[in-house]
Write a protein that holds these residues in place. Structure first.
Motif, short mmCIF file in Angstrom:
data_model
loop_
_atom_site.label_atom_id
_atom_site.label_comp_id
_atom_site.label_asym_id
_atom_site.label_seq_id
_atom_site.Cartn_x
_atom_site.Cartn_y
_atom_site.Cartn_z
N ARG A 229 0.74 -1.14 0.09
CA ARG A 229 -0.01 -0.08 0.11
C ARG A 229 0.91 1.46 0.04
NH1 ARG A 229 -2.14 -3.76 3.52
NH2 ARG A 229 -4.25 -4.45 3.27
N LEU A 230 0.32 2.43 -0.50
CA LEU A 230 1.28 3.44 -0.57
C LEU A 230 1.72 4.07 0.72
CD1 LEU A 230 2.16 6.07 -2.07
CD2 LEU A 230 0.31 7.20 -1.81
N SER A 231 0.71 3.98 2.05
CA SER A 231 1.35 4.20 3.30
C SER A 231 2.45 3.24 3.77
CB SER A 231 -0.05 4.10 4.08
OG SER A 231 -0.46 3.04 4.04
N GLU A 232 2.20 2.15 3.30
CA GLU A 232 3.67 1.13 3.71
C GLU A 232 4.79 1.46 3.05
OE1 GLU A 232 0.26 -2.76 4.49
OE2 GLU A 232 1.42 -2.51 2.58
N ALA A 233 4.76 1.69 1.79
CA ALA A 233 5.69 2.08 1.25
C ALA A 233 6.48 3.17 1.71
CB ALA A 233 5.64 2.30 -0.36
N LEU A 234 5.78 4.43 2.02
CA LEU A 234 6.10 5.62 2.45
C LEU A 234 6.87 5.49 4.06
CD1 LEU A 234 3.38 8.02 1.37
CD2 LEU A 234 5.62 7.56 0.52
N ARG A 235 6.21 4.52 4.65
CA ARG A 235 6.68 4.19 6.15
C ARG A 235 7.68 3.27 6.40
NH1 ARG A 235 1.19 3.87 8.03
NH2 ARG A 235 1.28 1.67 7.98
N LEU A 236 8.34 2.73 5.07
CA LEU A 236 9.24 1.75 5.15
C LEU A 236 10.58 2.42 5.85
CD1 LEU A 236 9.72 0.09 1.61
CD2 LEU A 236 9.26 -1.08 3.84
N ARG A 237 11.38 1.54 6.57
CA ARG A 237 12.66 2.03 7.10
C ARG A 237 13.58 1.22 6.83
NH1 ARG A 237 11.40 5.54 11.73
NH2 ARG A 237 9.19 5.17 12.11
N VAL A 238 14.93 1.69 6.73
CA VAL A 238 16.24 1.21 6.10
C VAL A 238 16.19 -0.34 6.60
CG1 VAL A 238 18.74 1.24 5.90
CG2 VAL A 238 17.42 3.13 5.62
N LYS A 239 16.09 -0.81 7.68
CA LYS A 239 16.11 -1.94 8.42
C LYS A 239 15.30 -2.85 7.75
CE LYS A 239 13.36 -1.21 12.53
NZ LYS A 239 12.54 -2.60 12.45
#
Length: 288
Positions: free
Chosen positions: A142-152
């Motif tokens: 989902r768009l919100s999931e992609a935006l909240r992705l963190r490096v780890k």
């Protein structure tokens, strides 16, 4: 809209505090505060504590019949009011009973062919927005999931991507398309340089769940906790007041996809799979 009753500021503060104690997202907090305020204003000057299920039903019916809200909006209002009474005011509600339901339109899903997907991506400018669109399509985010992705949460070595606190508060693991490994590595190299510059300027922290902040005070500046797609500008955290770099705005991605859809002469709705925040379904089995 009339002014909220005198008790509303205190009530709204209670809603905010309860949302933060339960570690709800800021977007959810804003929505619940907004619905509590609208409900209080609708029944002004009676305080919500002196209202009951009939008053909730009247408000929800008003949203459907007078305000013509969507069914999803009415459901959000109901959830917010249940939260207000049960979690904030500590009052058990009985059955709200039948309410005047907003119409929920039935629409056919939008499906793009492989060639249409290629044309859409080809019309997007190279950069973070295009990379996000590829992730939505290739990893089913989902768009919100992609935006909240963190490096780890990116595991290029095992071609996996970990989604934390997705819809419904659940975690899951999904595929990371091999063709995105190179672009992601180059992107992260740029993001890391930006993060190091922010740290040098004293603004390298990132927002974290309260439990993480308390347990690991220095985690906010660690590279592994940074957003994969940070904002291009610094902003003030509405909760803490700290100046930091939040994740990229969803509207920036939405505009980029809409522009590409217009350039390829797709109706705007044909790009809705990518920019309305819902997960897309991959149409190209050979994407990986």
């Amino acid at each position: 809209m009339p002014n909220a009753p005198d008790q509303s500021p205190k009530l709204l503060d209670q809603v905010r505090q309860t949302c933060r104690r339960r570690q709800y997202s800021y977007h959810r907090e804003k929505a619940y505060v907004r619905w509590a305020e609208r409900f209080a204003c609708f029944h002004d000057p009676t305080h919500p504590r002196r209202l009951n299920e009939d008053d909730i039903r009247a408000f929800l019916g008003h949203l459907a019949s007078e305000r013509n809200v969507a069914a999803s909006t009415q459901n959000q209002a109901l959830n917010a009011l249940l939260f207000l009474y049960e979690q904030v005011l500590g009052e058990e509600l009985g059955s709200v009973g039948p309410i005047d339901r907003a119409d929920e339109p039935r629409r056919l899903p939008t499906v793009l062919s492989r060639e249409e997907v290629r044309r859409l991506f080809g019309a997007m400018s190279t950069g973070p927005n295009r990379l996000i669109a590829h992730l939505l399509y290739g990893s089913g985010l989902r768009l919100s999931e992609a935006l909240r992705l963190r490096v780890k949460e990116l595991d290029v070595g095992t071609i996996r991507l970990h989604v934390r606190d997705g819809k419904g508060g659940t975690d899951r693991t999904t595929v990371l398309p091999e063709r995105l490994h190179g672009p992601l590595r180059r992107h992260l190299k740029t993001v890391k340089a930006q993060h190091e510059a922010d740290c040098a300027d004293g603004v390298g922290g990132v927002s974290l769940p309260d439990a993480i902040v308390e347990k690991y005070p220095n985690a906010k500046t660690e590279w592994r906790w940074q957003y994969v797609f940070p904002s291009t500008t610094l902003s003030e955290d509405p909760r803490s007041g700290a100046v930091r770099r939040h994740h990229r705005s969803d509207s920036a991605v939405q505009r980029a996809v809409k522009k590409a859809a217009e350039a390829t002469r797709f109706p705007s709705v044909m790009a809705s799979w990518c920019w309305r925040g819902t997960r897309c379904r991959r149409g190209d089995a050979q994407y990986n």
